[in-house]
Scaffold this motif. Structure first.
Motif, PDB file in Angstrom:
ATOM      1  N   ASN A  85       0.819  -1.207   0.000  1.00  0.00           N
ATOM      2  CA  ASN A  85       0.000   0.000   0.000  1.00  0.00           C
ATOM      3  C   ASN A  85       0.856   1.262   0.000  1.00  0.00           C
ATOM      4  N   HIS A  86       1.989   1.208   0.686  1.00  0.00           N
ATOM      5  CA  HIS A  86       2.885   2.361   0.702  1.00  0.00           C
ATOM      6  C   HIS A  86       3.473   2.610  -0.679  1.00  0.00           C
ATOM      7  N   ARG A  87       3.841   1.544  -1.385  1.00  0.00           N
ATOM      8  CA  ARG A  87       4.358   1.683  -2.749  1.00  0.00           C
ATOM      9  C   ARG A  87       3.291   2.269  -3.681  1.00  0.00           C
ATOM     10  N   LEU A  88       2.073   1.799  -3.519  1.00  0.00           N
ATOM     11  CA  LEU A  88       0.971   2.325  -4.334  1.00  0.00           C
ATOM     12  C   LEU A  88       0.773   3.809  -4.053  1.00  0.00           C
ATOM     13  N   SER A  89       0.875   4.198  -2.791  1.00  0.00           N
ATOM     14  CA  SER A  89       0.725   5.602  -2.415  1.00  0.00           C
ATOM     15  C   SER A  89       1.805   6.471  -3.060  1.00  0.00           C
ATOM     16  N   CYS A  90       3.037   5.952  -3.145  1.00  0.00           N
ATOM     17  CA  CYS A  90       4.132   6.700  -3.771  1.00  0.00           C
ATOM     18  C   CYS A  90       3.854   6.936  -5.263  1.00  0.00           C
ATOM     19  N   ILE A  91       3.323   5.933  -5.914  1.00  0.00           N
ATOM     20  CA  ILE A  91       3.028   6.059  -7.344  1.00  0.00           C
ATOM     21  C   ILE A  91       1.889   7.058  -7.562  1.00  0.00           C
ATOM     22  N   ARG A  92       0.845   6.946  -6.736  1.00  0.00           N
ATOM     23  CA  ARG A  92      -0.289   7.866  -6.870  1.00  0.00           C
ATOM     24  C   ARG A  92       0.134   9.308  -6.588  1.00  0.00           C
ATOM     25  N   SER A  93       1.028   9.484  -5.631  1.00  0.00           N
ATOM     26  CA  SER A  93       1.466  10.828  -5.261  1.00  0.00           C
ATOM     27  C   SER A  93       2.071  11.559  -6.455  1.00  0.00           C
ATOM     28  N   PHE A  94       2.886  10.845  -7.234  1.00  0.00           N
ATOM     29  CA  PHE A  94       3.490  11.476  -8.407  1.00  0.00           C
ATOM     30  C   PHE A  94       2.434  11.917  -9.410  1.00  0.00           C
ATOM     31  N   PHE A  95       1.456  11.048  -9.684  1.00  0.00           N
ATOM     32  CA  PHE A  95       0.445  11.388 -10.680  1.00  0.00           C
ATOM     33  C   PHE A  95      -0.460  12.519 -10.191  1.00  0.00           C
ATOM     34  N   ASN A  96      -0.720  12.592  -8.911  1.00  0.00           N
ATOM     35  CA  ASN A  96      -1.489  13.714  -8.370  1.00  0.00           C
ATOM     36  C   ASN A  96      -0.719  15.019  -8.553  1.00  0.00           C
ATOM     37  N   TYR A  97       0.605  14.952  -8.343  1.00  0.00           N
ATOM     38  CA  TYR A  97       1.442  16.134  -8.562  1.00  0.00           C
ATOM     39  C   TYR A  97       1.414  16.556 -10.030  1.00  0.00           C
ATOM     40  N   ALA A  98       1.570  15.589 -10.921  1.00  0.00           N
ATOM     41  CA  ALA A  98       1.575  15.905 -12.352  1.00  0.00           C
ATOM     42  C   ALA A  98       0.241  16.510 -12.793  1.00  0.00           C
ATOM     43  N   ALA A  99      -0.859  15.994 -12.231  1.00  0.00           N
ATOM     44  CA  ALA A  99      -2.189  16.501 -12.588  1.00  0.00           C
ATOM     45  C   ALA A  99      -2.358  17.944 -12.129  1.00  0.00           C
ATOM     46  N   CYS A 100      -1.748  18.298 -11.000  1.00  0.00           N
ATOM     47  CA  CYS A 100      -1.830  19.681 -10.523  1.00  0.00           C
ATOM     48  C   CYS A 100      -1.031  20.622 -11.424  1.00  0.00           C
ATOM     49  N   GLN A 101       0.054  20.112 -11.985  1.00  0.00           N
ATOM     50  CA  GLN A 101       0.873  20.938 -12.865  1.00  0.00           C
ATOM     51  C   GLN A 101       0.233  21.100 -14.242  1.00  0.00           C
ATOM     52  N   GLU A 102      -0.423  20.047 -14.696  1.00  0.00           N
ATOM     53  CA  GLU A 102      -1.028  20.063 -16.033  1.00  0.00           C
ATOM     54  C   GLU A 102      -2.352  19.309 -15.957  1.00  0.00           C
ATOM     55  N   PRO A 103      -3.475  20.017 -15.822  1.00  0.00           N
ATOM     56  CA  PRO A 103      -4.783  19.387 -15.576  1.00  0.00           C
ATOM     57  C   PRO A 103      -5.169  18.281 -16.542  1.00  0.00           C
ATOM     58  N   VAL A 104      -4.679  18.347 -17.787  1.00  0.00           N
ATOM     59  CA  VAL A 104      -5.057  17.296 -18.742  1.00  0.00           C
ATOM     60  C   VAL A 104      -4.503  15.939 -18.334  1.00  0.00           C
ATOM     61  N   LEU A 105      -3.535  15.931 -17.410  1.00  0.00           N
ATOM     62  CA  LEU A 105      -2.960  14.677 -16.946  1.00  0.00           C
ATOM     63  C   LEU A 105      -3.771  14.045 -15.821  1.00  0.00           C
ATOM     64  N   TYR A 106      -4.837  14.709 -15.411  1.00  0.00           N
ATOM     65  CA  TYR A 106      -5.662  14.176 -14.319  1.00  0.00           C
ATOM     66  C   TYR A 106      -6.221  12.800 -14.652  1.00  0.00           C
ATOM     67  N   VAL A 107      -6.421  12.542 -15.940  1.00  0.00           N
ATOM     68  CA  VAL A 107      -6.985  11.264 -16.355  1.00  0.00           C
ATOM     69  C   VAL A 107      -6.113  10.100 -15.868  1.00  0.00           C
ATOM     70  N   TYR A 108      -4.794  10.318 -15.810  1.00  0.00           N
ATOM     71  CA  TYR A 108      -3.898   9.254 -15.354  1.00  0.00           C
ATOM     72  C   TYR A 108      -3.999   9.051 -13.843  1.00  0.00           C
ATOM     73  N   ALA A 109      -4.085  10.151 -13.115  1.00  0.00           N
ATOM     74  CA  ALA A 109      -4.241  10.056 -11.664  1.00  0.00           C
ATOM     75  C   ALA A 109      -5.572   9.412 -11.310  1.00  0.00           C
ATOM     76  N   ASP A 110      -6.605   9.782 -12.054  1.00  0.00           N
ATOM     77  CA  ASP A 110      -7.942   9.232 -11.778  1.00  0.00           C
ATOM     78  C   ASP A 110      -7.992   7.742 -12.066  1.00  0.00           C
ATOM     79  N   ALA A 111      -7.277   7.301 -13.097  1.00  0.00           N
ATOM     80  CA  ALA A 111      -7.296   5.880 -13.468  1.00  0.00           C
ATOM     81  C   ALA A 111      -6.709   5.008 -12.365  1.00  0.00           C
ATOM     82  N   LEU A 112      -5.732   5.540 -11.621  1.00  0.00           N
ATOM     83  CA  LEU A 112      -5.087   4.747 -10.569  1.00  0.00           C
ATOM     84  C   LEU A 112      -5.970   4.545  -9.351  1.00  0.00           C
TER      85      LEU A 112
END
Length: 344
Positions: A85-112
């Protein structure tokens, strides 16, 4: 969305160089744990999925790919639900960061979000070693050799200070004060603490320092391996490897050694031994560097013998239970007892 193919690496770089250390002010331990997760993930995509490292994009890290990675590492490395679960959290954290920088990337964070956290079947049954088992394990390394001295000192210090593996590997030579018998540790969340160590461990430290750090450079990593003629901090894989080796040897002499000994078991064992010796839970929580004192309650829940002793002391000379129990109708009645035995 192949048009986003090249944004993965720039965002991953800024995640580790800007977001975590400067914006989040994350501790070195947190950053190291996230880096380790991504190193494992990227290696998995490259080796197991055949995706060239330079060609990895956001599109390659799907919910299915992350699930496959977690399943693969759980089977190969024996990850517990908490680690997974900790590893999964690390991966999700990156995609949440990327989505904040570029909203069109939210689709990747949402998929996880489709990747579920694994339920932990944890209990209050905590595995730790007895003092006799720990003594047997610490006696295995041969301190006459450089490696044996290093390994014996590492395990002795980790037990004595109840230190986490990452805290041990982050230490510098100057963090050990031989005069005051104290050790400076940098815990989770960049929370420092000063812990006392025994005179026996300090004596072992003096031998280790003289042999492994003859130049007495306080900035050098306490435990190291040589890489290109320079001292580099020792890896946690190396620690796990030599602990496993010594535990297997010690178990042949002392069956009380568990089948699986992890670095964290040293910390748990020390904490349990201190609690059994009478250290109050509040002081134990401070000694361990727990952010939440409630975390330390696991030691109170786990010690069955202390509960048994407390019950014995509480009920000693107390006949409340006995006096409230009704006497059986057959007591002192030979006729009833005889009929019960005969069945009629």
């Amino acid at each position: 969305m192949r048009k986003n193919k090249n944004v993965f690496w720039p965002y991953l770089r800024s995640y580790f160089t800007v977001y975590l250390p400067k914006q989040r002010n994350s501790s070195p331990h947190t950053i190291a744990a996230c880096k380790d997760t991504w190193n494992l993930m990227l290696r998995y995509l490259s080796v197991e999925k055949g995706i060239g490292m330079a060609g990895i994009s956001m599109d390659d890290i799907t919910a299915a790919a992350v699930t496959d990675f977690l399943d693969y590492m759980t089977e190969k490395k024996g990850w517990l639900p908490s680690t997974r679960n900790h590893r999964l959290s690390c991966i999700r954290s990156f995609f949440n960061y990327a989505a904040c920088q570029e909203p069109v990337l939210y689709v990747y964070a949402d998929a996880l979000k489709a990747v579920p956290a694994q339920k932990s079947r944890s209990s209050h049954i905590m595995k730790y070693m007895s003092q006799d088992a720990m003594k047997s394990l610490l006696a295995v390394p041969d301190p006459r050799t450089k490696t044996g001295l290093r390994d014996q000192f590492f395990m002795s210090l980790m037990y004595d200070a109840a230190a986490r593996d990452c805290e041990m590997l982050a230490m510098h030579l100057s963090d050990y004060n031989a005069e005051s018998h104290t050790l400076y540790l940098m815990g989770k969340g960049a929370k420092p603490r000063l812990v006392p160590v025994s005179t026996e461990t300090t004596a072992l430290f003096a031998r280790y320092r003289d042999r492994m750090h003859p130049e007495n450079d306080g900035t050098a990593p306490m435990f190291y391996t040589m890489h290109k003629h320079a001292k580099s901090p020792m890896s946690d894989d190396n620690v796990a490897r030599f602990i496993k080796k010594y535990a297997e040897t010690a178990q042949k002499r002392n069956p009380a050694i568990p089948d699986r000994v992890s670095p964290h078991m040293f910390r748990k064992s020390r904490a349990m031994h201190l609690y059994q010796a009478g250290m109050p839970l509040a002081m134990l929580s401070e000694f361990l560097g727990h952010e939440d004192p409630q975390t330390t309650l696991i030691y109170a829940r786990a010690d069955v013998e202390m509960k048994r002793d407390a019950l014995c002391r509480a009920t000693e000379g107390n006949d409340v239970l006995q006096s409230n129990m009704e006497k059986p109708i057959w007591e002192n009645d030979a006729d009833i007892i005889g009929r019960l035995c005969r069945g009629y």
